[in-house]
Design a protein around this motif. Structure first.
Motif, PDB file in Angstrom:
ATOM      1  N   ASP A  35       0.832  -1.218   0.000  1.00  0.00           N
ATOM      2  CA  ASP A  35       0.000   0.000   0.000  1.00  0.00           C
ATOM      3  C   ASP A  35       0.860   1.259   0.000  1.00  0.00           C
ATOM      4  O   ASP A  35       0.518   2.253  -0.638  1.00  0.00           O
ATOM      5  N   ALA A  36       1.960   1.200   0.744  1.00  0.00           N
ATOM      6  CA  ALA A  36       2.838   2.380   0.791  1.00  0.00           C
ATOM      7  C   ALA A  36       3.381   2.686  -0.602  1.00  0.00           C
ATOM      8  O   ALA A  36       3.397   3.838  -1.037  1.00  0.00           O
ATOM      9  N   MET A  37       3.788   1.647  -1.309  1.00  0.00           N
ATOM     10  CA  MET A  37       4.322   1.854  -2.658  1.00  0.00           C
ATOM     11  C   MET A  37       3.224   2.359  -3.591  1.00  0.00           C
ATOM     12  O   MET A  37       3.446   3.246  -4.411  1.00  0.00           O
ATOM     13  N   ARG A  38       2.049   1.783  -3.462  1.00  0.00           N
ATOM     14  CA  ARG A  38       0.939   2.139  -4.354  1.00  0.00           C
ATOM     15  C   ARG A  38       0.467   3.577  -4.093  1.00  0.00           C
ATOM     16  O   ARG A  38       0.233   4.342  -5.022  1.00  0.00           O
ATOM     17  N   GLN A  39       0.368   3.947  -2.841  1.00  0.00           N
ATOM     18  CA  GLN A  39      -0.218   5.250  -2.528  1.00  0.00           C
ATOM     19  C   GLN A  39       0.806   6.380  -2.382  1.00  0.00           C
ATOM     20  O   GLN A  39       0.467   7.544  -2.526  1.00  0.00           O
ATOM     21  N   TYR A  40       2.038   5.994  -2.053  1.00  0.00           N
ATOM     22  CA  TYR A  40       3.034   7.042  -1.783  1.00  0.00           C
ATOM     23  C   TYR A  40       4.322   6.878  -2.585  1.00  0.00           C
ATOM     24  O   TYR A  40       5.219   7.715  -2.501  1.00  0.00           O
ATOM     25  N   GLY A  41       4.438   5.770  -3.315  1.00  0.00           N
ATOM     26  CA  GLY A  41       5.630   5.561  -4.133  1.00  0.00           C
ATOM     27  C   GLY A  41       6.902   5.459  -3.315  1.00  0.00           C
ATOM     28  O   GLY A  41       7.989   5.795  -3.792  1.00  0.00           O
ATOM     29  N   CYS A  42       6.772   4.986  -2.088  1.00  0.00           N
ATOM     30  CA  CYS A  42       7.938   4.944  -1.211  1.00  0.00           C
ATOM     31  C   CYS A  42       7.599   4.085   0.001  1.00  0.00           C
ATOM     32  O   CYS A  42       6.434   4.001   0.394  1.00  0.00           O
ATOM     33  N   ASP A  43       8.629   3.437   0.581  1.00  0.00           N
ATOM     34  CA  ASP A  43       8.329   2.539   1.708  1.00  0.00           C
ATOM     35  C   ASP A  43       8.438   3.247   3.060  1.00  0.00           C
ATOM     36  O   ASP A  43       8.349   2.619   4.098  1.00  0.00           O
ATOM     37  N   LYS A  44       8.676   4.563   3.014  1.00  0.00           N
ATOM     38  CA  LYS A  44       8.689   5.324   4.275  1.00  0.00           C
ATOM     39  C   LYS A  44       7.968   6.649   4.068  1.00  0.00           C
ATOM     40  O   LYS A  44       8.569   7.716   4.149  1.00  0.00           O
ATOM     41  N   PRO A  45       6.678   6.554   3.785  1.00  0.00           N
ATOM     42  CA  PRO A  45       5.959   7.774   3.398  1.00  0.00           C
ATOM     43  C   PRO A  45       5.828   8.806   4.522  1.00  0.00           C
ATOM     44  O   PRO A  45       5.688   8.449   5.682  1.00  0.00           O
ATOM     45  N   TRP A  51       3.668   2.790  11.127  1.00  0.00           N
ATOM     46  CA  TRP A  51       4.293   1.470  10.972  1.00  0.00           C
ATOM     47  C   TRP A  51       4.100   0.998   9.535  1.00  0.00           C
ATOM     48  O   TRP A  51       2.983   1.054   9.022  1.00  0.00           O
ATOM     49  N   VAL A  52       5.156   0.537   8.908  1.00  0.00           N
ATOM     50  CA  VAL A  52       5.038  -0.110   7.595  1.00  0.00           C
ATOM     51  C   VAL A  52       5.441  -1.567   7.790  1.00  0.00           C
ATOM     52  O   VAL A  52       6.432  -1.849   8.478  1.00  0.00           O
ATOM     53  N   TYR A  53       4.667  -2.503   7.230  1.00  0.00           N
ATOM     54  CA  TYR A  53       4.958  -3.911   7.487  1.00  0.00           C
ATOM     55  C   TYR A  53       4.793  -4.746   6.215  1.00  0.00           C
ATOM     56  O   TYR A  53       4.342  -4.244   5.187  1.00  0.00           O
ATOM     57  N   ASP A  54       5.116  -6.030   6.331  1.00  0.00           N
ATOM     58  CA  ASP A  54       5.024  -6.978   5.203  1.00  0.00           C
ATOM     59  C   ASP A  54       5.873  -6.559   4.008  1.00  0.00           C
ATOM     60  O   ASP A  54       5.374  -6.417   2.883  1.00  0.00           O
ATOM     61  N   PHE A  55       7.129  -6.386   4.266  1.00  0.00           N
ATOM     62  CA  PHE A  55       8.079  -6.092   3.186  1.00  0.00           C
ATOM     63  C   PHE A  55       8.370  -7.373   2.415  1.00  0.00           C
ATOM     64  O   PHE A  55       8.248  -8.463   2.972  1.00  0.00           O
ATOM     65  N   PRO A  56       8.791  -7.250   1.170  1.00  0.00           N
ATOM     66  CA  PRO A  56       9.280  -8.454   0.493  1.00  0.00           C
ATOM     67  C   PRO A  56      10.473  -9.015   1.285  1.00  0.00           C
ATOM     68  O   PRO A  56      11.232  -8.250   1.882  1.00  0.00           O
ATOM     69  N   LEU A  57      10.596 -10.341   1.311  1.00  0.00           N
ATOM     70  CA  LEU A  57      11.705 -10.950   2.055  1.00  0.00           C
ATOM     71  C   LEU A  57      13.028 -10.735   1.327  1.00  0.00           C
ATOM     72  O   LEU A  57      14.060 -10.509   1.940  1.00  0.00           O
ATOM     73  N   LEU A  58      12.951 -10.812  -0.014  1.00  0.00           N
ATOM     74  CA  LEU A  58      14.178 -10.848  -0.813  1.00  0.00           C
ATOM     75  C   LEU A  58      14.129  -9.861  -1.970  1.00  0.00           C
ATOM     76  O   LEU A  58      13.055  -9.477  -2.419  1.00  0.00           O
ATOM     77  N   GLU A  59      15.315  -9.489  -2.413  1.00  0.00           N
ATOM     78  CA  GLU A  59      15.423  -8.666  -3.620  1.00  0.00           C
ATOM     79  C   GLU A  59      16.334  -9.400  -4.586  1.00  0.00           C
ATOM     80  O   GLU A  59      17.420  -9.846  -4.185  1.00  0.00           O
ATOM     81  N   TRP A  60      15.935  -9.498  -5.823  1.00  0.00           N
ATOM     82  CA  TRP A  60      16.772 -10.155  -6.818  1.00  0.00           C
ATOM     83  C   TRP A  60      17.736  -9.121  -7.408  1.00  0.00           C
ATOM     84  O   TRP A  60      17.329  -8.018  -7.767  1.00  0.00           O
ATOM     85  N   ASP A  61      19.001  -9.473  -7.451  1.00  0.00           N
ATOM     86  CA  ASP A  61      19.972  -8.567  -8.041  1.00  0.00           C
ATOM     87  C   ASP A  61      20.401  -9.114  -9.389  1.00  0.00           C
ATOM     88  O   ASP A  61      21.008 -10.196  -9.462  1.00  0.00           O
TER      89      ASP A  61
END
Ligand code: ASP
Length: 584
Positions: A277-287, A424-434
């Motif tokens: 939701d943070a990404m969708r509504q604010y384009g950032c994980d620390k809005p 509070w922001v929660y439920d982040f992806p566990l992993l990032e593919w590089d």
């Protein structure tokens, strides 16, 4: 006794008292037969008055005083005829009876006042003089208050303060380690901890249940503005807890700090938002949620009108900037350049202005006024608002819009330093593919537990499945800054082994680097989780400052150097030889 009172203490009620003060000479003013001296210590400034009737020795000493001399003065508190309402001691002064220079001072290289005339580099070199200035003293006092409140609160919640070692084994957590050569074990190195992560988990295995530490952490990162190679965390861990217990406990800590340090009462529960939701509504994980201006997905609404830029884009989104319809062509061109900067990375900017004389846009050729109105309605735009639209690959475009949102808020003065919006922001992806190294990295760290419902995907052989696994992780965000982050941990040796496998470690590598913790999990590790807060940053935010440097007594500069010590520095050849780092 060096002093009976501090320089911040005397008031009219002390009138007539004989007092002794000690401190630094901030300023000397000679006015005809009168000399006024501002005497400073960490508590404040008191004016000393020397006149024709003062003892001869006092007049002589006063005449020879320079800035930053350390003096002891005895005298009588008298009412000032010329009061200074700007300082708490401004109603009184000391009629000096004796004046004793405890130590002379060279002329300081810059003025030691709230607004110093010294540049940053110069002040850093003489940090001990800069630290005499009121703004820095206030910053360190605030930091002290914060630390005391943290300890008092966590103690009241049955946390134990336990120290963990600084000389440890390199266990990468995302950044590079600082390493320390071992003289007694030639060719071998300790690493300085990036955080006490594994130790606090081992303390849970050991049954300590609730741990905290206000602790230095070390990360050898390329320094971005306002990062320090050593910084302080409030590091915490709890056993037998779920996410909810942790959020409740630390919301309590945050509320206590707000109340006791800032006098701000936060009655409501802090809002919570998923990463998605943070990404969708604010384009950032620390809005920063002090202001609205959310992102709106208008992909479905604007496609199919022969505007190739939109027709070929994966995502098209906009923000509605309140009251900015008056933006001139020049300002819009400048914004358009701004979004194209490499850090933002957008290809171009589309605008719709809801001006008094009608709706105007940079896409008039493709959309009728009616269609533009519909877009405006999707964004809840009103008369006088300005809509800014970006398009392209979804995540990148959302992030670019998120940056644009912050930029516009800064320009419009919507980010007020005396307003606080925790989240509070929660439920982040566990992993990032590089893509470059062709491997997964842990988004938080390798000890973070996958969400239980995602475990089947975690064990999937398909990379696409693994990429979708969410972490039981959470961040504490304040005014658009990430202040803290943590997670529920893996406590099952097999799941931990799978994690290292997913991260591309061979069995041997995982064993060599993390054998101690996998092993510990085989001996009754309780379910546990925790969080760590960036203490320096939290202090800076509470102090209303952007930069953390003022909240650290002896910080490094932007290049990671201590310019006062001139460190890092070469060591002599004897030391190098002893450490077996050189044989010459
Ligand atoms: N050790 C983590 C960090 O430094 C915080 C945590 O997961 O508790 O980011």
């Amino acid at each position: 006794m060096y002093r009976t009172h501090t320089c911040g203490e005397l008031r009219l009620q002390h009138k007539g008292q004989e007092v002794t003060l000690a401190g630094w000479v901030q300023r000397v003013r000679n006015l005809g037969g009168m000399t006024f001296i501002d005497l400073r210590d960490r508590y404040g400034v008191t004016q000393l008055a020397v006149n024709e009737d003062s003892p001869a020795a006092v007049k002589e000493t006063a005449g020879a005083l320079g800035r930053e001399f350390v003096v002891q003065v005895a005298g009588t508190v008298i009412e000032r005829s010329n009061k200074n309402a700007k300082i708490p001691t401004g109603d009184v002064e000391i009629a000096v009876g004796s004046l004793n220079v405890l130590n002379a001072s060279g002329t300081p290289p810059f003025t030691i006042e709230d607004e110093s005339d010294g540049g940053e580099e110069l002040r850093a070199r003489y940090r001990y003089l800069d630290l005499r200035r009121q703004p820095l003293q206030n910053a360190l006092k605030l930091r002290h208050r914060m630390a005391q409140e943290v300890r008092a609160y966590l103690d009241s919640q049955r946390f134990l303060e336990i120290e963990t070692p600084f000389l440890i084994k390199s266990t990468p957590e995302g950044a590079r380690d600082f390493v320390v050569p071992s003289r007694m074990n030639p060719g071998e190195f300790y690493a300085l901890p990036q955080s006490p992560q594994t130790f606090k988990q081992l303390l849970m295995v050991a049954g300590y249940d609730r741990y905290f530490q206000i602790v230095r952490c070390f990360r050898d990162e390329d320094l971005r503005a306002d990062r320090q190679p050593e910084f302080t965390q409030i590091d915490c861990e709890m056993a037998f807890v779920e996410r909810e217990d942790i959020l409740q406990t630390f919301e309590g800590l945050a509320k206590r700090l707000f109340r006791s340090v800032l006098g701000v009462e936060l009655a409501q529960a802090f809002p919570r938002m998923s990463y998605a939701d943070a990404m969708r509504q604010y384009g950032c994980d620390k809005p920063d949620i002090r202001f609205d201006m959310r992102l709106h997905d208008i992909t479905g609404r604007v496609k199919g009108k022969n505007f190739a830029v939109f027709d070929t884009a994966e995502y098209i989104g906009g923000i509605c900037v309140p009251g900015a319809a008056g933006y001139t062509r020049k300002q819009l061109d400048e914004l358009s350049e701004w979004v194209k900067r490499p850090q933002i990375g957008a290809k171009g900017l589309v605008y719709i202005r809801l001006a008094e004389d009608g709706i105007k846009s940079s896409i008039d050729k493709f959309y009728t006024p009616g269609e533009l109105q519909q877009i405006a309605a999707t964004l809840n735009a009103k008369q006088d608002d300005l809509i800014l639209i970006l398009s392209g690959e979804k995540k990148k475009t959302q992030e670019a819009l998120g940056s644009l949102r912050m930029e516009m808020a800064n320009r419009l003065g919507l980010r007020k330093s005396n307003e606080f919006a925790p989240l509070w922001v929660y439920d982040f992806p566990l992993l990032e593919w590089d893509a470059e190294t062709q491997r997964f990295y842990a988004m938080h760290h390798p000890f973070t537990a996958p969400k239980p419902e995602d475990l089947p995907k975690f064990y999937s052989a398909d990379r696409a499945d693994i990429a979708q696994v969410n972490a039981n992780a959470y961040d504490f965000v304040l005014n658009g800054t990430e202040i803290g982050g943590g997670s529920i941990r893996i406590h099952d040796a097999k799941v931990q082994q799978r994690m290292f496998e997913v991260l591309g470690f061979s069995k041997e590598e995982a064993e060599y680097k993390f054998g101690f913790i996998i092993n510990a999990f085989r001996y009754g590790a309780p379910p546990h989780g925790g969080i760590a807060f960036g203490f320096d940053r939290w202090c800076a935010l509470f102090g209303g400052q952007e930069t953390i440097r003022d909240y650290i007594a002896f910080p490094k500069n932007n290049a990671g150097r201590d310019v006062m010590l001139d460190a890092p520095a070469k060591i002599d050849s004897v030391q190098l030889k002893e450490l077996q780092l050189s044989n010459s």
